[in-house]
Design a protein around this motif. Structure first.
Motif, PDB file in Angstrom:
ATOM      1  N   VAL A  85      -1.018  -6.036  -3.001  1.00 35.81           N
ATOM      2  CA  VAL A  85      -1.240  -5.632  -1.555  1.00 35.81           C
ATOM      3  C   VAL A  85      -0.019  -5.708  -0.780  1.00 35.81           C
ATOM      4  O   VAL A  85       0.242  -4.653   0.263  1.00 35.81           O
ATOM      5  CB  VAL A  85      -2.118  -6.836  -0.893  1.00 35.81           C
ATOM      6  N   ALA A  86       0.846  -6.388  -1.088  1.00 34.48           N
ATOM      7  CA  ALA A  86       2.492  -6.432  -0.310  1.00 34.48           C
ATOM      8  C   ALA A  86       2.712  -5.016  -0.668  1.00 34.48           C
ATOM      9  O   ALA A  86       3.465  -4.475   0.649  1.00 34.48           O
ATOM     10  CB  ALA A  86       3.236  -7.525  -0.809  1.00 34.48           C
ATOM     11  N   MET A  87       2.934  -4.461  -1.642  1.00 33.48           N
ATOM     12  CA  MET A  87       3.449  -3.175  -1.941  1.00 33.48           C
ATOM     13  C   MET A  87       2.835  -1.850  -1.396  1.00 33.48           C
ATOM     14  O   MET A  87       3.337  -1.234  -0.811  1.00 33.48           O
ATOM     15  CB  MET A  87       3.514  -3.126  -3.667  1.00 33.48           C
ATOM     16  N   LEU A  88       1.464  -2.378  -1.550  1.00 26.27           N
ATOM     17  CA  LEU A  88       0.722  -1.201  -0.589  1.00 26.27           C
ATOM     18  C   LEU A  88       0.973  -1.269   0.811  1.00 26.27           C
ATOM     19  O   LEU A  88       1.051  -0.087   1.505  1.00 26.27           O
ATOM     20  CB  LEU A  88      -0.955  -1.512  -0.745  1.00 26.27           C
ATOM     21  N   ALA A  89       1.059  -2.394   1.497  1.00 25.50           N
ATOM     22  CA  ALA A  89       1.402  -2.435   2.881  1.00 25.50           C
ATOM     23  C   ALA A  89       2.560  -1.654   3.303  1.00 25.50           C
ATOM     24  O   ALA A  89       2.878  -1.244   4.267  1.00 25.50           O
ATOM     25  CB  ALA A  89       1.320  -3.842   3.374  1.00 25.50           C
ATOM     26  N   PHE A  90       3.536  -1.746   2.116  1.00 27.86           N
ATOM     27  CA  PHE A  90       4.744  -0.903   2.685  1.00 27.86           C
ATOM     28  C   PHE A  90       5.012   0.040   1.887  1.00 27.86           C
ATOM     29  O   PHE A  90       6.527   0.467   1.515  1.00 27.86           O
ATOM     30  CB  PHE A  90       5.835  -2.107   2.576  1.00 27.86           C
ATOM     31  N   ALA A  91       4.052   0.813   1.521  1.00 25.29           N
ATOM     32  CA  ALA A  91       4.151   2.253   0.964  1.00 25.29           C
ATOM     33  C   ALA A  91       4.176   3.281   2.062  1.00 25.29           C
ATOM     34  O   ALA A  91       3.213   3.314   2.608  1.00 25.29           O
ATOM     35  CB  ALA A  91       2.765   2.431   0.273  1.00 25.29           C
ATOM     36  N   PRO A  92       5.367   3.879   2.270  1.00 22.33           N
ATOM     37  CA  PRO A  92       5.666   4.631   3.334  1.00 22.33           C
ATOM     38  C   PRO A  92       4.746   6.000   3.308  1.00 22.33           C
ATOM     39  O   PRO A  92       4.085   6.180   4.622  1.00 22.33           O
ATOM     40  CB  PRO A  92       7.073   5.370   3.040  1.00 22.33           C
ATOM     41  N   ALA A  93       4.521   6.621   2.180  1.00 23.65           N
ATOM     42  CA  ALA A  93       3.358   7.870   2.275  1.00 23.65           C
ATOM     43  C   ALA A  93       1.876   7.322   2.944  1.00 23.65           C
ATOM     44  O   ALA A  93       1.270   8.015   3.800  1.00 23.65           O
ATOM     45  CB  ALA A  93       3.468   8.556   1.254  1.00 23.65           C
ATOM     46  N   LEU A  94       1.608   6.156   2.407  1.00 23.21           N
ATOM     47  CA  LEU A  94       0.219   5.649   2.696  1.00 23.21           C
ATOM     48  C   LEU A  94      -0.006   5.480   4.389  1.00 23.21           C
ATOM     49  O   LEU A  94      -0.814   5.815   4.771  1.00 23.21           O
ATOM     50  CB  LEU A  94      -0.074   4.470   2.113  1.00 23.21           C
ATOM     51  N   LEU A  95       1.345   4.787   4.720  1.00 24.83           N
ATOM     52  CA  LEU A  95       1.077   4.477   6.254  1.00 24.83           C
ATOM     53  C   LEU A  95       1.180   5.729   6.918  1.00 24.83           C
ATOM     54  O   LEU A  95       0.399   5.905   7.876  1.00 24.83           O
ATOM     55  CB  LEU A  95       2.506   3.726   6.382  1.00 24.83           C
ATOM     56  N   VAL A  96       2.092   6.537   6.676  1.00 24.58           N
ATOM     57  CA  VAL A  96       2.360   7.830   7.501  1.00 24.58           C
ATOM     58  C   VAL A  96       0.764   8.370   7.490  1.00 24.58           C
ATOM     59  O   VAL A  96       0.568   9.221   8.450  1.00 24.58           O
ATOM     60  CB  VAL A  96       3.488   8.513   6.964  1.00 24.58           C
ATOM     61  N   VAL A 124      -0.949  -8.379   7.017  1.00 27.97           N
ATOM     62  CA  VAL A 124       0.257  -7.577   7.328  1.00 27.97           C
ATOM     63  C   VAL A 124      -0.037  -6.114   7.137  1.00 27.97           C
ATOM     64  O   VAL A 124       0.325  -4.987   7.772  1.00 27.97           O
ATOM     65  CB  VAL A 124       1.241  -8.030   6.334  1.00 27.97           C
ATOM     66  N   GLY A 125      -0.812  -5.754   5.634  1.00 25.58           N
ATOM     67  CA  GLY A 125      -1.194  -4.462   5.586  1.00 25.58           C
ATOM     68  C   GLY A 125      -2.030  -3.831   6.642  1.00 25.58           C
ATOM     69  O   GLY A 125      -1.835  -2.486   6.941  1.00 25.58           O
ATOM     70  N   VAL A 126      -3.147  -4.527   6.860  1.00 22.95           N
ATOM     71  CA  VAL A 126      -4.016  -3.811   8.011  1.00 22.95           C
ATOM     72  C   VAL A 126      -3.308  -3.676   9.393  1.00 22.95           C
ATOM     73  O   VAL A 126      -3.558  -2.825  10.144  1.00 22.95           O
ATOM     74  CB  VAL A 126      -5.240  -4.918   8.293  1.00 22.95           C
ATOM     75  N   PHE A 127      -2.356  -4.773   9.709  1.00 24.82           N
ATOM     76  CA  PHE A 127      -1.710  -4.451  10.781  1.00 24.82           C
ATOM     77  C   PHE A 127      -0.794  -3.165  10.830  1.00 24.82           C
ATOM     78  O   PHE A 127      -0.618  -2.532  11.959  1.00 24.82           O
ATOM     79  CB  PHE A 127      -0.680  -5.686  11.176  1.00 24.82           C
ATOM     80  N   GLY A 128      -0.296  -3.008   9.863  1.00 26.18           N
ATOM     81  CA  GLY A 128       0.626  -1.816   9.781  1.00 26.18           C
ATOM     82  C   GLY A 128      -0.208  -0.518   9.790  1.00 26.18           C
ATOM     83  O   GLY A 128       0.269   0.392  10.478  1.00 26.18           O
ATOM     84  N   VAL A 129      -1.214  -0.470   8.870  1.00 25.66           N
ATOM     85  CA  VAL A 129      -1.866   0.882   9.084  1.00 25.66           C
ATOM     86  C   VAL A 129      -2.617   1.139  10.527  1.00 25.66           C
ATOM     87  O   VAL A 129      -2.614   2.030  10.902  1.00 25.66           O
ATOM     88  CB  VAL A 129      -2.745   1.047   7.804  1.00 25.66           C
ATOM     89  N   VAL A 136      -9.466   9.403  17.107  1.00 25.58           N
ATOM     90  CA  VAL A 136     -10.705   9.796  16.511  1.00 25.58           C
ATOM     91  C   VAL A 136     -10.812  10.561  15.409  1.00 25.58           C
ATOM     92  O   VAL A 136     -11.300  10.627  14.248  1.00 25.58           O
ATOM     93  CB  VAL A 136     -11.564  10.583  17.392  1.00 25.58           C
ATOM     94  N   LEU A 137      -9.831  11.647  15.410  1.00 24.54           N
ATOM     95  CA  LEU A 137      -9.856  12.599  14.056  1.00 24.54           C
ATOM     96  C   LEU A 137      -8.830  12.177  13.067  1.00 24.54           C
ATOM     97  O   LEU A 137      -8.894  12.573  11.944  1.00 24.54           O
ATOM     98  CB  LEU A 137      -9.054  14.041  14.799  1.00 24.54           C
ATOM     99  N   ARG A 138      -8.148  10.886  13.424  1.00 24.22           N
ATOM    100  CA  ARG A 138      -7.387  10.418  12.409  1.00 24.22           C
ATOM    101  C   ARG A 138      -8.193   9.052  11.892  1.00 24.22           C
ATOM    102  O   ARG A 138      -7.713   8.200  11.169  1.00 24.22           O
ATOM    103  CB  ARG A 138      -6.173   9.907  12.968  1.00 24.22           C
ATOM    104  N   PHE A 139      -9.460   8.905  12.241  1.00 25.43           N
ATOM    105  CA  PHE A 139     -10.089   7.685  11.865  1.00 25.43           C
ATOM    106  C   PHE A 139     -10.555   7.595  10.390  1.00 25.43           C
ATOM    107  O   PHE A 139     -10.191   6.748   9.534  1.00 25.43           O
ATOM    108  CB  PHE A 139     -11.382   7.487  12.718  1.00 25.43           C
ATOM    109  N   LEU A 140     -10.811   8.982   9.710  1.00 25.65           N
ATOM    110  CA  LEU A 140     -11.140   8.946   8.388  1.00 25.65           C
ATOM    111  C   LEU A 140      -9.912   8.421   7.499  1.00 25.65           C
ATOM    112  O   LEU A 140      -9.972   7.711   6.505  1.00 25.65           O
ATOM    113  CB  LEU A 140     -12.007  10.089   8.071  1.00 25.65           C
ATOM    114  N   PRO A 141      -8.811   9.127   7.470  1.00 27.12           N
ATOM    115  CA  PRO A 141      -7.632   8.664   6.989  1.00 27.12           C
ATOM    116  C   PRO A 141      -7.385   7.031   6.970  1.00 27.12           C
ATOM    117  O   PRO A 141      -6.942   6.566   6.173  1.00 27.12           O
ATOM    118  CB  PRO A 141      -6.634   9.520   7.706  1.00 27.12           C
ATOM    119  N   TYR A 142      -7.350   6.867   8.557  1.00 28.60           N
ATOM    120  CA  TYR A 142      -7.255   5.151   8.661  1.00 28.60           C
ATOM    121  C   TYR A 142      -8.122   4.416   7.930  1.00 28.60           C
ATOM    122  O   TYR A 142      -7.933   3.577   7.123  1.00 28.60           O
ATOM    123  CB  TYR A 142      -7.426   4.924  10.142  1.00 28.60           C
TER     124      TYR A 142
END
Length: 533
Positions: free
Chosen positions: A106-117, A9-14, A73-79
């Motif tokens: 992992v579930a809480m990290l997967a739905f951490a909004p700032a990390l996702l953005v 779920v986390g990998v899918f989200g990011v 490409v420029l966002r790969f490192l943050p990803y």
């Protein structure tokens, strides 16, 4: 299986946020424009008053040169950093707390909004969050692997070489790694001191010295160049007030904490969060002391950086603290569950243990429900981001709309805040040679700036006006007011108003100009005017 599902779920989200390739906003495009400079120039002052680690900039430029200028490409490192947070967050939780706790983390990290953005932005923050966890794992390994065994052995010690290399690279590619490296080092020194292993303590301190010297040089080098105006106080509450003494810092701490819990955590009920984190430290102290001390020192170092006004403890620069916070909160709930289970187990032989066991169980349930109350709103925000990644500025899409529609002699005017975005995307679009940035006149705009706009329009029959994300101080009806001006010198023949709820508007208009006489005038509510930027 549950852990694999949570990681999936986390990998899918990011991945969803990264792959959506939302338009760059001002800060991202500012970084991207700097990447067109040489590697050597990236060690100096960055245009648009941007601030980023030199090592990270070099890696970004390498990707640009080798792969190309695609947004992904420029966002790969943050990803990659966000993926690292998920994977190492699971690893640390499994090692320090337990397998069921790893699922929760992992579930809480997967739905951490700032990390996702920030997994989908050309900014260093998600990358730095990944580096922070790499350093924590490195610290746990070093606690077992690095021991003083004499000079003969020291000169051939690959663990020592690995520590020196990894920490040196970390502080070069990440600003927050300076704080985390200091935190992990302090933790290891404290643990060596606790067991009176003075030789190990001295050896560990010596091995950390190169990273410390590198960090000192990098910080002093960066301070040679200018910063964005009021950069230190840009993130409200992130640093202590200027000139603060002990009383002012003590007053600042609660305010800072409330801001941190809100952003980057996306949580609420800061007092409950702090209580759970303290309980988590206690739980880890009894089970995995090395992790307790390292996580404690991470926050001591982070808050210390904010107290001395060196590094903000709130908003996007503090994304590296998301995973440590979640680890401690989950450790608290896990600790209460383990205490309850242990007391019930003892209650088989001694019934009077049933009462404290029931109390511990009730506290565990309450803590679990509390975590839901704390993190629930942020998780909802994250779910929306995964379902519909929209970014912060749709100016790129507006420029794409008009690309190819521009005829010879047309003029393109872009709202000034989009200068970095326009500059980055323009080489890849067909916008013609006449692209300029404008804004509504300020109270004391020089006449020359108004006349410059008319000079740009001289001889043109058509003008495209394009507007993206607005500056925080700009009036919200800027697009409509600007079109009123164009009504006085031409006819608006095509108009597209973009959405403005979660994203800067994708707005543009095509105006057919009529012969007009330049008439500079002060900006009023009824008579708007434009100035060149």
């Amino acid at each position: 299986m549950l852990l694999v599902l949570a990681l999936g779920v986390g990998v899918f989200g990011v991945t969803r946020v990264w792959w959506s390739a939302v338009p760059m906003w001002k800060d991202e495009a500012s970084i991207a424009n700097n990447l067109r400079r040489s590697f050597l120039q990236l060690t100096g002052h960055l245009t648009y008053d941007q601030v980023a680690p030199v090592g990270w900039l070099w890696l970004e430029k390498l990707l640009l040169e080798v792969v190309g200028p695609d947004d992904r490409v420029l966002r790969f490192l943050p990803y990659l950093g966000a993926l690292t947070v998920l994977c190492l967050g699971a690893f640390i939780a499994r090692q320090a707390i337990g397998r069921f706790a790893a699922v929760a983390v992992v579930a809480m990290l997967a739905f951490a909004p700032a990390l996702l953005v920030y997994a989908g932005e050309t900014k260093q923050y998600a990358w730095e969050a990944g580096i922070a966890l790499v350093l924590l794992v490195l610290g746990a390994w070093a606690h077992q692997a690095i021991r003083w065994q004499g000079w003969a052995s020291a000169l051939r010690s690959w663990p020592a070489a690995a520590w020196v290399t990894a920490t040196g690279v970390a502080v070069f590619v990440s600003f927050s790694a300076i704080l985390v490296t200091a935190a992990v080092t302090m933790a290891l020194l404290c643990l060596h001191a606790a067991r009176r292993a003075w030789a190990d303590l001295g050896w560990q301190a010596g091995l950390s010295l190169p990273a410390g010297l590198t960090a000192t040089f990098l910080v002093s080098w960066r301070r040679r160049f200018s910063f964005y105006p009021d950069q230190t106080d840009y993130f409200k509450g992130g640093t202590a007030p200027e000139g603060a003494g002990l009383p002012e810092i003590l007053d600042w701490l609660p305010f800072m904490w409330s801001k941190f819990v809100a952003n980057p955590m996306g949580w609420r009920l800061g007092g409950l969060v702090l209580l759970l984190m303290v309980a988590g430290l206690v739980a880890l102290w009894w089970r995995r002391r090395v992790w307790a001390v390292m996580l404690l020192m991470v926050f001591v170092s982070g808050v210390g950086g904010g107290a001395v006004r060196g590094f903000p403890v709130v908003s996007r620069p503090a994304i590296y603290l998301i995973a440590p916070t979640i680890l401690l909160v989950v450790a608290a709930v896990d600790g209460l569950v383990r205490v309850s289970a242990g007391l019930f187990q003892r209650g088989r032989a001694m019934p009077w243990y049933h009462l404290p066991a029931a109390v511990a169980a009730a506290l565990a349930v309450a803590a679990g429900l509390g975590v839901g109350m704390i993190a629930g709103p942020g998780a909802q925000t994250a779910a929306k981001e995964i379902a519909d990644p929209r970014g912060k500025d749709a100016l790129r899409d507006a420029l794409r709309d008009i690309s190819g529609k521009v005829r010879p002699g047309d003029v393109v005017l872009v709202y000034y805040f989009g200068n970095p975005v326009t500059r980055w995307y323009r080489p890849y679009l067909d916008l013609g040679p006449a692209v300029h940035h404008v804004r509504l006149c300020r109270p004391k705009t020089p006449v020359e700036k108004q006349l410059a706009v008319y000079e740009k329009l001289a001889g043109a029959k058509r003008v495209f006006y394009v507007e993206g994300q607005l500056n925080a101080t700009t009036r919200r009806d800027h697009f409509e007011v600007t079109l009123r001006l164009f009504d006085s010198i031409g006819t608006v023949v095509e108009q597209h108003d973009g959405r403005g709820d979660r994203i800067g508007p994708n707005s543009w208009a095509l105006v057919e100009l009529e012969p007009f006489q330049p008439t500079p005038r002060p900006m009023t509510g009824d008579e708007p005017c434009l100035e060149i930027y």
